[in-house]
Design an enzyme around this catalytic site. Structure first.
Site, PDB file in Angstrom:
ATOM      1  N   GLY A  39       7.720  -4.328  28.105  1.00 35.70           N
ATOM      2  CA  GLY A  39       7.344  -3.520  26.935  1.00 35.70           C
ATOM      3  C   GLY A  39       8.447  -3.550  25.886  1.00 35.70           C
ATOM      4  O   GLY A  39       8.205  -3.803  24.699  1.00 35.70           O
ATOM      5  N   HIS A  40       9.675  -3.314  26.343  1.00 31.79           N
ATOM      6  CA  HIS A  40      10.816  -3.375  25.415  1.00 31.79           C
ATOM      7  C   HIS A  40      10.949  -4.789  24.834  1.00 31.79           C
ATOM      8  O   HIS A  40      11.194  -4.966  23.642  1.00 31.79           O
ATOM      9  CB  HIS A  40      12.122  -3.034  26.137  1.00 31.79           C
ATOM     10  CG  HIS A  40      12.172  -1.658  26.734  1.00 31.79           C
ATOM     11  ND1 HIS A  40      12.162  -1.436  28.086  1.00 31.79           N
ATOM     12  CD2 HIS A  40      12.237  -0.436  26.162  1.00 31.79           C
ATOM     13  CE1 HIS A  40      12.227  -0.134  28.334  1.00 31.79           C
ATOM     14  NE2 HIS A  40      12.264   0.501  27.177  1.00 31.79           N
ATOM     15  N   GLN A  42       3.835   2.024  20.770  1.00 32.55           N
ATOM     16  CA  GLN A  42       2.701   2.972  20.757  1.00 32.55           C
ATOM     17  C   GLN A  42       2.644   3.791  22.041  1.00 32.55           C
ATOM     18  O   GLN A  42       2.074   4.874  22.066  1.00 32.55           O
ATOM     19  CB  GLN A  42       1.383   2.197  20.587  1.00 32.55           C
ATOM     20  CG  GLN A  42       0.195   3.128  20.454  1.00 32.55           C
ATOM     21  CD  GLN A  42      -1.129   2.433  20.572  1.00 32.55           C
ATOM     22  OE1 GLN A  42      -1.305   1.340  20.038  1.00 32.55           O
ATOM     23  NE2 GLN A  42      -2.065   3.047  21.256  1.00 32.55           N
ATOM     24  N   LYS A  43       3.252   3.269  23.110  1.00 33.78           N
ATOM     25  CA  LYS A  43       3.322   3.996  24.380  1.00 33.78           C
ATOM     26  C   LYS A  43       3.749   5.446  24.126  1.00 33.78           C
ATOM     27  O   LYS A  43       3.256   6.370  24.754  1.00 33.78           O
ATOM     28  CB  LYS A  43       4.324   3.266  25.286  1.00 33.78           C
ATOM     29  CG  LYS A  43       4.875   4.053  26.445  1.00 33.78           C
ATOM     30  CD  LYS A  43       3.902   4.077  27.577  1.00 33.78           C
ATOM     31  CE  LYS A  43       4.395   4.742  28.832  1.00 33.78           C
ATOM     32  NZ  LYS A  43       5.477   5.661  28.755  1.00 33.78           N
ATOM     33  N   ARG A  61      10.283   4.779  34.008  1.00 34.55           N
ATOM     34  CA  ARG A  61      10.084   5.795  35.042  1.00 34.55           C
ATOM     35  C   ARG A  61       9.231   5.271  36.206  1.00 34.55           C
ATOM     36  O   ARG A  61       9.265   5.843  37.290  1.00 34.55           O
ATOM     37  CB  ARG A  61       9.438   7.039  34.451  1.00 34.55           C
ATOM     38  CG  ARG A  61      10.390   7.808  33.559  1.00 34.55           C
ATOM     39  CD  ARG A  61       9.793   9.123  33.081  1.00 34.55           C
ATOM     40  NE  ARG A  61      10.775   9.904  32.348  1.00 34.55           N
ATOM     41  CZ  ARG A  61      11.066   9.736  31.068  1.00 34.55           C
ATOM     42  NH1 ARG A  61      10.448   8.812  30.368  1.00 34.55           N
ATOM     43  NH2 ARG A  61      11.985  10.481  30.489  1.00 34.55           N
TER      44      ARG A  61
HETATM   45  P1  AMP Z   1      12.608   3.941  25.873  1.00 36.22           P
HETATM   46  O1  AMP Z   1      13.632   3.011  26.440  1.00 36.22           O
HETATM   47  O2  AMP Z   1      11.684   4.532  26.869  1.00 36.22           O
HETATM   48  O3  AMP Z   1      13.214   4.968  24.926  1.00 36.22           O
HETATM   49  O4  AMP Z   1      11.687   3.027  24.962  1.00 36.22           O
HETATM   50  C1  AMP Z   1      12.218   2.268  23.926  1.00 36.22           C
HETATM   51  C2  AMP Z   1      11.089   1.752  23.069  1.00 36.22           C
HETATM   52  O5  AMP Z   1      10.224   0.946  23.863  1.00 36.22           O
HETATM   53  C3  AMP Z   1      10.227   2.888  22.513  1.00 36.22           C
HETATM   54  O6  AMP Z   1       9.883   2.579  21.171  1.00 36.22           O
HETATM   55  C4  AMP Z   1       9.030   2.866  23.421  1.00 36.22           C
HETATM   56  O7  AMP Z   1       7.850   3.378  22.831  1.00 36.22           O
HETATM   57  C5  AMP Z   1       8.899   1.380  23.710  1.00 36.22           C
HETATM   58  N1  AMP Z   1       8.132   1.159  24.949  1.00 36.22           N
HETATM   59  C6  AMP Z   1       8.291   1.795  26.137  1.00 36.22           C
HETATM   60  N2  AMP Z   1       7.375   1.362  27.024  1.00 36.22           N
HETATM   61  C7  AMP Z   1       6.622   0.438  26.376  1.00 36.22           C
HETATM   62  C8  AMP Z   1       5.499  -0.370  26.752  1.00 36.22           C
HETATM   63  N3  AMP Z   1       4.967  -0.313  27.967  1.00 36.22           N
HETATM   64  N4  AMP Z   1       4.961  -1.210  25.833  1.00 36.22           N
HETATM   65  C9  AMP Z   1       5.508  -1.287  24.584  1.00 36.22           C
HETATM   66  N5  AMP Z   1       6.561  -0.549  24.166  1.00 36.22           N
HETATM   67  C10 AMP Z   1       7.107   0.300  25.049  1.00 36.22           C
END
Ligand code: AMP
Length: 281
Positions: free
Chosen positions: A35-36, A148-149, A188
């Site tokens: 996703g990232h 968008q998650k 998570r």
């Molecule tokens: P985080 O590390 O959880 O703060 O996420 C960093 C970025 O990655 C944020 O903009 C999230 O929305 C995005 N993100 C997290 N999970 C996904 C996913 N499964 N698909 C796309 N983007 C994601």
């Protein structure tokens, strides 16, 4: 890939680069997954230089246990970022992001701070704004790529850009990357057992069911059925499952053809809080 650890250095580098190159920024908390990486790839398609930050932001955790258990996988993250051609990684310590004397602002987010994630995670979005306000002061960027998650977070950041007069930064909301089962990738998920992960796909099944039927069904009944399904499929608690207006996340009660809706959910499984959403039209 260059790895920069201080605020002063990343500011100097991105300020100089931004005069000649288009910069894209992908803020993360690490434990990187596809996703990232999809955000990095998007940024690379549109920008000359892509900067990723990894910073587990203590200010946005309303639950100390969640913060302590947040996975840290820096070496793997660095290897992944290199593999997709990220140009710069900003990897600061807490004191680089929050030096003594940094102004403590209150961000006027209106009802975004009071509904759904705002309601269930008090202070969370103030913490998100605090870190993003600081990161955007340091990392000089033209484009900001987020997922968008975290649908509500996207609305909060668009609001933050307005509130802090950063209208020149182009915000992009990128589609959620999922496992083959439909489960949205999340750092998570690493805390789930194999059975928990298998059960967790129910959250996307429910969102899909809502998408298939929302135009002809009563929204309240549809969501009540969805909650029941989650509780029957391994979830311990459903904090919310609702259909909301995609523009402002206000609860929607019935279908109107000229509105865009999003189904949103937050639920607990094996002590892990998962969120997901699906645009309905
Ligand atoms: P985080 O590390 O959880 O703060 O996420 C960093 C970025 O990655 C944020 O903009 C999230 O929305 C995005 N993100 C997290 N999970 C996904 C996913 N499964 N698909 C796309 N983007 C994601």
């Amino acid at each position: 890939m260059e790895i920069i650890r201080t605020a002063a250095e990343i500011k100097e580098i991105t300020s100089a680069l931004s005069k000649q190159k288009i910069i894209g920024f992908v803020p993360t908390m690490g434990a990187l997954h596809e996703g990232h990486l999809s955000l990095i790839n998007k940024s690379k398609q549109h920008c000359d230089i892509t900067v990723c930050s990894i910073f587990v932001n203590p200010a946005q955790f309303n639950n100390a246990n969640d913060f302590e258990k947040y996975p840290v996988t820096t070496d793997t993250d660095i290897a992944l970022l290199k593999s997709v051609g990220c140009d710069i990684l900003f990897l600061p310590t807490v004191s680089e992001i929050y030096p003594p004397g940094l102004e403590n602002k209150i961000y006027e987010l209106g009802n975004l701070d009071e509904i759904w994630e705002g309601l269930h995670r008090p202070g969370h979005f103030q913490g998100v704004c605090k870190v993003m306000d600081r990161l955007l002061d340091i990392v000089q960027t033209h484009h900001l790529w987020m997922g968008q998650k975290d649908f509500q977070q996207c609305l909060v950041i668009v609001k933050l850009l307005e509130l802090t007069n950063r209208k020149g930064i182009l915000f992009h909301r990128i589609e959620t990357v999922r496992e083959a089962s439909g489960l949205a990738l999340s750092s998570r998920n690493k805390r789930l057992s194999p059975t928990g992960k298998e059960n967790a796909k129910a959250i996307f099944e429910v969102l899909k069911k809502i998408k298939e039927t929302f135009q002809s069904e009563n929204f309240v009944n549809l969501c009540a059925e969805g909650k029941k399904y989650l509780l029957q499929h391994g979830f311990d608690e459903v904090e919310y499952l609702a259909i909301a207006d995609a523009e402002n996340l206000l609860l929607a009660e019935e279908y109107q053809h000229d509105h865009q809706y999003v189904a949103i959910a937050a639920a607990w499984i094996e002590g892990v809080r998962l969120i997901d959403n699906l645009l309905l039209s």
